[in-house]
Scaffold this motif. Structure first.
Motif, PDB file in Angstrom:
ATOM      1  N   UNK A  63     -36.832 -15.051  -8.356  1.00  0.00           N
ATOM      2  CA  UNK A  63     -37.336 -15.205  -9.714  1.00  0.00           C
ATOM      3  C   UNK A  63     -38.479 -14.289  -9.984  1.00  0.00           C
ATOM      4  N   UNK A  64     -39.355 -14.453  -9.104  1.00  0.00           N
ATOM      5  CA  UNK A  64     -40.760 -13.396  -9.152  1.00  0.00           C
ATOM      6  C   UNK A  64     -40.369 -11.976  -8.831  1.00  0.00           C
ATOM      7  N   UNK A  65     -39.268 -11.932  -7.995  1.00  0.00           N
ATOM      8  CA  UNK A  65     -38.763 -10.323  -7.735  1.00  0.00           C
ATOM      9  C   UNK A  65     -38.150  -9.802  -8.981  1.00  0.00           C
ATOM     10  N   UNK A  66     -37.555 -10.654  -9.566  1.00  0.00           N
ATOM     11  CA  UNK A  66     -36.619 -10.309 -10.761  1.00  0.00           C
ATOM     12  C   UNK A  66     -37.572  -9.867 -11.803  1.00  0.00           C
ATOM     13  N   UNK A  67     -38.450 -10.664 -12.022  1.00  0.00           N
ATOM     14  CA  UNK A  67     -39.566 -10.337 -13.084  1.00  0.00           C
ATOM     15  C   UNK A  67     -40.226  -8.959 -12.841  1.00  0.00           C
ATOM     16  N   UNK A  68     -40.621  -8.885 -11.467  1.00  0.00           N
ATOM     17  CA  UNK A  68     -41.552  -7.538 -11.074  1.00  0.00           C
ATOM     18  C   UNK A  68     -40.401  -6.130 -11.334  1.00  0.00           C
ATOM     19  N   UNK A  69     -39.255  -6.435 -10.938  1.00  0.00           N
ATOM     20  CA  UNK A  69     -38.357  -5.447 -10.870  1.00  0.00           C
ATOM     21  C   UNK A  69     -38.008  -5.192 -12.534  1.00  0.00           C
ATOM     22  N   UNK A  70     -37.828  -6.075 -13.299  1.00  0.00           N
ATOM     23  CA  UNK A  70     -37.662  -6.020 -14.872  1.00  0.00           C
ATOM     24  C   UNK A  70     -38.676  -5.089 -15.274  1.00  0.00           C
ATOM     25  N   UNK A  71     -39.994  -5.438 -14.971  1.00  0.00           N
ATOM     26  CA  UNK A  71     -41.141  -4.939 -15.477  1.00  0.00           C
ATOM     27  C   UNK A  71     -41.168  -3.293 -15.042  1.00  0.00           C
ATOM     28  N   UNK A  72     -40.857  -3.063 -13.859  1.00  0.00           N
ATOM     29  CA  UNK A  72     -40.828  -1.713 -13.450  1.00  0.00           C
ATOM     30  C   UNK A  72     -39.808  -0.829 -14.091  1.00  0.00           C
ATOM     31  N   UNK A  73     -38.771  -1.596 -14.401  1.00  0.00           N
ATOM     32  CA  UNK A  73     -37.559  -0.926 -14.982  1.00  0.00           C
ATOM     33  C   UNK A  73     -38.003  -0.623 -16.431  1.00  0.00           C
ATOM     34  N   UNK A  74     -38.422  -1.709 -17.181  1.00  0.00           N
ATOM     35  CA  UNK A  74     -39.049  -1.430 -18.465  1.00  0.00           C
ATOM     36  C   UNK A  74     -39.940  -0.588 -18.710  1.00  0.00           C
ATOM     37  N   UNK A  75     -41.138  -0.377 -17.848  1.00  0.00           N
ATOM     38  CA  UNK A  75     -41.760   0.521 -17.766  1.00  0.00           C
ATOM     39  C   UNK A  75     -41.495   2.088 -17.384  1.00  0.00           C
ATOM     40  N   UNK A  76     -40.616   2.369 -16.680  1.00  0.00           N
ATOM     41  CA  UNK A  76     -39.925   3.532 -16.363  1.00  0.00           C
ATOM     42  C   UNK A  76     -39.004   3.925 -17.665  1.00  0.00           C
ATOM     43  N   UNK A  77     -38.404   2.849 -18.366  1.00  0.00           N
ATOM     44  CA  UNK A  77     -37.669   3.272 -19.487  1.00  0.00           C
ATOM     45  C   UNK A  77     -38.595   3.726 -20.606  1.00  0.00           C
ATOM     46  N   UNK A  78     -39.682   3.065 -20.726  1.00  0.00           N
ATOM     47  CA  UNK A  78     -40.421   3.397 -21.761  1.00  0.00           C
ATOM     48  C   UNK A  78     -41.033   4.791 -21.297  1.00  0.00           C
ATOM     49  N   UNK A  79     -41.620   5.280 -20.203  1.00  0.00           N
ATOM     50  CA  UNK A  79     -42.161   6.336 -19.788  1.00  0.00           C
ATOM     51  C   UNK A  79     -41.227   7.258 -20.009  1.00  0.00           C
ATOM     52  N   UNK A  80     -39.773   7.267 -19.521  1.00  0.00           N
ATOM     53  CA  UNK A  80     -39.029   8.337 -20.004  1.00  0.00           C
ATOM     54  C   UNK A  80     -38.771   8.624 -21.395  1.00  0.00           C
ATOM     55  N   UNK A  81     -38.781   7.489 -22.257  1.00  0.00           N
ATOM     56  CA  UNK A  81     -38.492   7.648 -23.493  1.00  0.00           C
ATOM     57  C   UNK A  81     -39.669   8.485 -24.166  1.00  0.00           C
ATOM     58  N   UNK A  82     -40.699   8.025 -23.671  1.00  0.00           N
ATOM     59  CA  UNK A  82     -42.140   8.813 -24.317  1.00  0.00           C
ATOM     60  C   UNK A  82     -41.877  10.334 -23.894  1.00  0.00           C
TER      61      UNK A  82
END
Length: 86
Positions: A63-82
């Protein structure tokens, strides 16, 4: 039924990742939440569960790994969109 449970779990993890990083706007982007939650859960949760030796069972490390992975994917998504918007 398992697929519906996985999608709902991914949505919750993805929404939690957006809350950790801060929301853009007033509401949660549910499309991003589903994608980031599913990808982050698969990569982060599976990887951390296997590294910690828990296997494929539902454990806190996954569960902790899932949250960390989702945070990394979300941050990457926002960075690429910006980067594309600039």
């Amino acid at each position: 039924m398992l697929i519906v449970a996985l999608i709902l779990f991914g949505m919750l993890i993805g929404a939690g990742a957006q809350l950790v990083l801060g929301r853009e706007g007033k509401s949660i982007d549910w499309a991003m939440a589903v994608v980031a939650g599913l990808i982050g859960s698969f990569i982060g949760g599976l990887l951390l569960s296997l590294i910690s030796g828990d296997g494929l069972a539902l454990r806190p490390s996954g569960i902790i790994g899932s949250i960390v992975g989702a945070v990394i994917v979300t941050a990457g998504w926002r960075w690429s969109r910006s980067r594309l918007a600039s």
